[in-house]
Design an enzyme around this catalytic site. Structure first.
Site, PDB file in Angstrom:
ATOM      1  N   LYS A 130      43.663  46.724  40.041  1.00  0.00           N
ATOM      2  CA  LYS A 130      43.759  45.273  40.101  1.00  0.00           C
ATOM      3  C   LYS A 130      43.045  44.831  41.365  1.00  0.00           C
ATOM      4  CE  LYS A 130      45.697  42.103  37.545  1.00  0.00           C
ATOM      5  NZ  LYS A 130      46.148  42.163  36.146  1.00  0.00           N
ATOM      6  N   ASP A 170      42.266  37.332  35.572  1.00  0.00           N
ATOM      7  CA  ASP A 170      43.721  37.208  35.692  1.00  0.00           C
ATOM      8  C   ASP A 170      43.928  35.751  36.136  1.00  0.00           C
ATOM      9  OD1 ASP A 170      46.248  39.166  35.764  1.00  0.00           O
ATOM     10  OD2 ASP A 170      46.520  37.779  37.411  1.00  0.00           O
TER      11      ASP A 170
HETATM   12  N1  GLU Z   1      44.674  40.678  33.897  1.00  0.00           N
HETATM   13  C1  GLU Z   1      44.972  41.160  32.598  1.00  0.00           C
HETATM   14  C2  GLU Z   1      46.228  42.007  32.636  1.00  0.00           C
HETATM   15  O1  GLU Z   1      47.132  41.698  33.379  1.00  0.00           O
HETATM   16  C3  GLU Z   1      43.785  41.802  31.893  1.00  0.00           C
HETATM   17  C4  GLU Z   1      43.131  42.952  32.571  1.00  0.00           C
HETATM   18  C5  GLU Z   1      41.849  43.433  31.893  1.00  0.00           C
HETATM   19  O2  GLU Z   1      41.490  42.914  30.845  1.00  0.00           O
HETATM   20  O3  GLU Z   1      41.239  44.335  32.458  1.00  0.00           O
HETATM   21  O4  GLU Z   1      46.403  42.956  31.915  1.00  0.00           O
END
Ligand code: GLU
Length: 450
Positions: A130, A170
């Site tokens: 992340k 996100d």
């Molecule tokens: N931010 C999204 C999550 O919490 C998607 C992450 C992504 O697609 O890599 O899973």
């Protein structure tokens, strides 16, 4: 969920707290997983022998960098950028970027940690990561957001790649930001590497259904859970918190399956609309003007009521979908949901329910499904986007949505089977944590001490 940590895991948790002082959201996310692992460590001493859990709690790499940028008035601004590459046992690091003033290392670590297990549950070959920044896009012009994204990517690009690390969106990072980030990546590297970022636009390498995927997947999971009890969403009264990407598409899919969605919210307040949320109006306000739910209430008139501040969990609903942000549903919210006859809470956001609220809901007989299973449809569809990019193909909306529905079905079933196998039938928290953990842990054992 086990109420206490297995004694063998207490030193592991203490080490996490000592190594990551003050990062309370990260501690919370780790504790929540460790609480499920008692029966696993008892059955599989090989994990402890190889220190798999200790290694899993320590990110493989943490990147922190300066992000300077110039605003429209010509002033120099400064933000901090983060990427926590948490675990790559199952595939390249994968997870979104969050741009929000609350972002600091502890938030990025909690999200990255959750992402490891979520990504494992999808059954697709993606590791966990992340990133983000304390940059606040609210009120910024497109040109300011572009300059910020370009500066952010000017450092981050060296850590990315389709086989290395693949970010996405996100909170605060949607199609506009992914566009600016991808443009800068392409410019710096002189390579059109579509598979380096997901959430791209449909005309430049994106996937159908990616925008809708987290919200749709959330509702697919709920449908599966209701279906297991011989029920359906038809005619159910649903409360959805948030009004961003996840909330909007959760509302859309819930409505298309016959539910009545009566409320949504933003950080200033919530709106109740007993006739059902008018989704076209909400989309126009949110996507068209980056507006607020108070605008929804004033434009909708009659049936809608706006409540400034207050708690959306005071609105009666049989199903509650927290789709806004971490720790938005606390003990008082849980008490109110229980008092109003809520029967199921499924997390569209990451860790939106506090530990005390989860406990209260379960004691109050409310079915609870955790975000790492429920909201995995977003990242799963990102993995489908990577698959299309790798084969230079693009799939239809219908085919992609069917793949998403299948993945959500399989996550749901795997949670229930695993919960049953480890002695907690029907417990989605135990099922999700153990199924995600064992998959990553087995890969870590196979790859040796790295
Ligand atoms: N931010 C999204 C999550 O919490 C998607 C992450 C992504 O697609 O890599 O899973």
């Amino acid at each position: 969920m086990m109420p206490l940590l297995d004694p063998s895991l207490i030193p592991v948790f203490d080490e996490v707290v000592a190594r990551n002082p003050g990062e309370t959201e990260f501690h919370q996310a780790v504790q929540e997983v460790l609480e499920s692992l008692g029966p696993v460590v008892a059955k599989h001493p090989e994990y402890a022998d190889a220190e798999v859990i200790r290694r899993l709690c320590e990110p493989e790499r943490q990147i922190i960098f300066r992000v300077p940028w110039t605003d429209d008035a010509g002033r120099v601004n400064l933000n901090r950028g983060f990427r926590v590459e948490f675990n790559s046992a199952l595939g390249p690091y994968k997870g979104g970027l969050r741009f929000h003033p609350s972002v600091y290392l502890g938030i990025v670590k909690f999200l990255g940690f959750e992402q490891i297990f979520k990504n494992a549950l999808t059954g697709l070959p993606i590791g966990g990561a992340k990133g983000g920044s304390d940059f606040d896009p609210k009120g910024r012009s497109d040109a300011e957001v572009m300059r910020f994204c370009q500066s952010f990517m000017t450092e981050l690009y060296r850590h990315l790649g389709e086989y290395t690390d693949v970010p996405a969106g996100d909170i605060g990072v949607g199609g506009r930001e992914i566009g600016y980030l991808f443009g800068q990546y392409k410019r710096i590297t002189n390579r059109y590497e579509s598979g380096t970022l997901t959430g791209k636009g449909l005309s430049w390498g994106g996937s159908q259904v990616r925008t809708e995927a987290t919200g749709y997947g959330t509702v697919f999971f709920v449908s599966e859970a209701l279906g297991a009890a011989g029920e359906s969403l038809e005619g159910r009264r649903v409360v959805v918190s948030g009004s961003g990407n996840v909330a909007i598409y959760a509302i859309e899919k819930a409505q298309s399956l016959g539910a009545l969605v009566v409320a949504c919210s933003d950080s200033d307040g919530y709106v109740v609309d007993d006739a059902g949320i008018d989704l076209d109006l909400l989309k126009e306000i949110k996507n068209g003007h980056r507006g607020r739910v108070s605008d929804y209430a004033s434009r909708r008139g009659g049936t809608a009521r706006y409540v400034a501040g207050g708690s959306i969990w005071d609105v009666p609903g049989e199903i509650a979908l927290p789709c806004a942000t971490q720790n938005e549903l606390d003990e008082a919210g849980a008490a109110s949901l229980i008092a109003n006859g809520c029967r199921m809470v499924a997390e569209g956001a990451n860790m939106p329910t506090t530990p005390a609220a989860i406990r209260a809901l379960r004691e109050g007989g409310v079915a609870f499904a955790p975000g790492k299973a429920v909201n995995a449809g977003g990242v799963a569809t990102s993995a489908l986007e990577m698959q299309q990019n790798a084969s230079r193909d693009s799939w239809t909306f219908e085919y992609t949505e069917e793949r998403l529905a299948e993945i959500m079905r399989s996550i749901h079933d795997r949670c229930l089977e695993t919960a049953e196998e480890y002695g907690s039938p029907g417990d989605y928290v135990v099922g999700a944590n153990i199924a995600g953990f064992t998959q990553v842990a087995d890969a870590m054992l196979a790859l040796g001490v790295i």
